[in-house]
Write an enzyme that holds these catalytic residues in place. Structure first.
Site, PDB file in Angstrom:
ATOM      1  N   SER A   1       0.888  -1.211   0.031  1.00 19.69           N
ATOM      2  CA  SER A   1       0.023  -0.104  -0.001  1.00 19.69           C
ATOM      3  C   SER A   1       0.692   1.247   0.203  1.00 19.69           C
ATOM      4  CB  SER A   1      -0.987   0.011   1.086  1.00 19.69           C
ATOM      5  OG  SER A   1      -2.106   0.838   1.290  1.00 19.69           O
TER       6      SER A   1
ATOM      7  N   ASP B   1      -8.968  -4.094  -6.155  1.00 13.80           N
ATOM      8  CA  ASP B   1      -8.711  -3.479  -4.938  1.00 13.80           C
ATOM      9  C   ASP B   1      -9.194  -2.049  -4.637  1.00 13.80           C
ATOM     10  OD1 ASP B   1      -7.050  -1.825  -3.057  1.00 13.80           O
ATOM     11  OD2 ASP B   1      -5.295  -3.208  -3.676  1.00 13.80           O
TER      12      ASP B   1
ATOM     13  N   HIS C   1      -7.408  -5.593  -0.671  1.00  6.46           N
ATOM     14  CA  HIS C   1      -6.313  -4.661  -0.802  1.00  6.46           C
ATOM     15  C   HIS C   1      -5.003  -5.580  -0.749  1.00  6.46           C
ATOM     16  CE1 HIS C   1      -4.233  -1.169  -0.503  1.00  6.46           C
ATOM     17  NE2 HIS C   1      -4.107  -0.883   0.837  1.00  6.46           N
TER      18      HIS C   1
END
Length: 514
Positions: free
Chosen positions: A231, A453, A483
């Site tokens: 991320s 995502d 995610h």
């Protein structure tokens, strides 16, 4: 208000207290070579790391009062508060590691950043270490609290009760009175941060964190940085590669952040991403659940409209507001494994008229612990984001873009749009319009994008791989939900990542897993 965060979400990272509450409440080419240079006091930049048994993570880190166990060691690494003054004031970075089990085949250290920004790696890595067990045979698994996070000069702004009170203010205002209230809360927050964290606020940017990474690399005794960024960690990894291309070893960037977007476009795409994930959840629930047991988008919108005027009671004595429900819904979309909590939370709200589950999910996203204390996640996220991005938006900017955001997502659009005010009035200027991640000459970095995502939409992976440069960014696509890809356990993704990190086998660019 806070934007939806770029955090890797799996059931392993949902706090044990949250999971227990939900369960009991009925709510359901080889770029580098092996080395064995990291001992108990490896040196770098003149600093010796002194590893010892780990204490329990602190409140700021999100700890539950329990030490991580004998497999883990902790240390502190002093780094310059201001890297332009390397001999000036220092801050300590909190570190954690478990050493490679197969010392005869040890490759080096593998450093993790789990995103946020604001995730305290000292607390997070032990929670998910079993997912990296194969890598832990030949790597020391290492993580850290980045500057401004947890016990690394963590940013603290408001007290816990003030934070609770601010969450009750309508963050998606419908009239001028509510707009004024929102602006007043934002201003008070900025002043609290200025008052309580002025010394560190100018220095928690990602460029500084990337320079910390290089000091950590050297202190670990590694000639190259082997890195696993998830991320926001993909942005940190990309910036590191730009600053230190010759020091990049085997690296993986999972759930890639788009380096080309400004905050307004990123927020719009994120609204679309969460809307896509919600639609996928609704289809799955309708196909697999008993008839009539699943919500519809119309019912969700009706619930949110009701909550705008009449928040729901909870067993905590707090009330579930419209904005908290939106964030609670979003929290479950970070992993398909947590969709069941969304079904439970929506049914509870719609059928029982209570908001316990959705409020617990909101709390988890915002770093609120069951005892009412907060981790450093929320202020750290804001401080790092605002130290990076130079854009500062106004109410007029938000109003101009609201129709576009609402069209992108009837459920999440308004919240995402008003979140553009997050850095308005911030006392520190941002460092960039967009991060520079060009890394000519660096070893290959695997860039993984997930088609489902919600937080880092898939298109960002392709752009990050392109910006890293030809032969540097190697794109891998995962056709799945949630995610991030590696922690999904998908065999194809795991094989590609492990093959690179363990054996130096670079997958073919454009590899697709499903």
């Amino acid at each position: 208000m806070s934007p939806l965060r770029l955090r890797p979400r799996t059931t392993a990272l949902v706090s044990a207290a949250l999971a227990a509450a939900l369960a009991t409440g009925g709510c359901g080419g080889d770029p580098d070579t092996a080395d064995d240079t990291s001992g108990p006091a490896a040196t770098g930049h003149g600093t010796a790391l002194r590893w010892s048994a780990c204490p329990a993570p602190t409140t700021a880190q999100g700890g539950d009062g329990k030490a991580p166990g004998r497999a883990w060691e902790c240390a502190r690494l002093p780094v310059p508060l201001d890297h332009s003054r390397p001999e000036g004031e220092k801050i300590d970075l909190a570190l954690i590691r478990s050493t490679a089990r197969d010392r005869s085949r040890r490759i080096g250290s593998l450093v993790f950043n789990f995103g946020g920004p604001g995730d305290a790696g000292v607390a997070s890595l032990p929670l998910v270490a079993d997912k990296y067990r194969k890598l832990g045979a030949r790597y020391d698994l290492v993580s850290f609290d980045p500057r401004g996070v947890g016990e690394s000069a963590g940013v603290r702004c408001r007290g816990d009760r003030e934070t609770d009170a601010a969450a009750e203010i309508d963050a998606t205002p419908d009239d001028e009175t509510e707009v004024r209230a929102t602006l007043a809360v934002n201003k008070a927050y900025v002043e609290a941060c200025r008052r309580n964290a002025a010394k560190v606020l100018p220095h928690v940017d990602t460029l500084s964190a990337a320079r910390d990474l290089d000091r950590l690399r050297a202190a670990l005794g590694d000639d190259k940085l082997r890195f696993f960024g998830a991320s926001y960690g993909t942005e940190l990894g990309g910036v590191y590669a730009h600053l230190f291309p010759g020091k990049v070893g085997r690296a993986v960037l999972d759930a890639a952040v788009d380096p080309e977007q400004d905050p307004a476009q990123a927020g719009l795409d994120q609204a679309r991403g969460f809307q896509l994930a919600l639609g996928n959840y609704l289809k799955d629930c309708a196909a697999s659940g008993p008839a009539g047991s699943c919500p519809t988008q119309d019912r969700i919108l009706a619930l949110l409209k009701k909550l705008d005027a009449n928040p729901l009671p909870t067993s905590q004595g707090r009330k579930l507001t419209q904005d908290q429900a939106v964030v609670g819904i979003a929290t479950t979309l970070y992993s398909k494994d947590t969709w069941k909590y969304l079904t439970a939370g929506l049914r509870e709200a719609m059928e029982q008229g209570t908001g316990n589950t959705l409020l617990l999910l909101y709390d988890d996203m915002n770093g609120r612990r069951p005892d009412g204390t907060y981790t450093s996640l929320q202020p750290s996220n804001k401080a790092i984001s605002c130290a990076d991005a130079e854009q500062r938006y106004t109410v007029d900017d938000v109003r101009e873009r609201l129709p576009e955001y609402r069209e992108a997502s009837p459920v999440f659009g308004e919240y995402a749009a008003w979140s553009l005010l997050s850095c308005t009035g911030w006392p520190v200027k941002g460092k960039w319009k967009n991060p520079d991640v060009s890394a000519k000459g660096a070893a290959p970095l695997l860039v993984i994008g997930n088609t489902g995502d919600p937080a880092t939409p898939y298109a960002g992976a392709r752009r990050l791989a392109k910006e890293l440069g030809d032969g540097v960014g190697v794109e891998v696509t995962y056709r799945g939900e949630g995610h991030g890809a590696y922690l999904s356990g998908n065999a194809c993704v795991v094989r590609a990542v492990d093959g690179y990190l363990l054996d130096g086998k670079v997958p073919r660019g454009g590899t697709t897993c499903s």
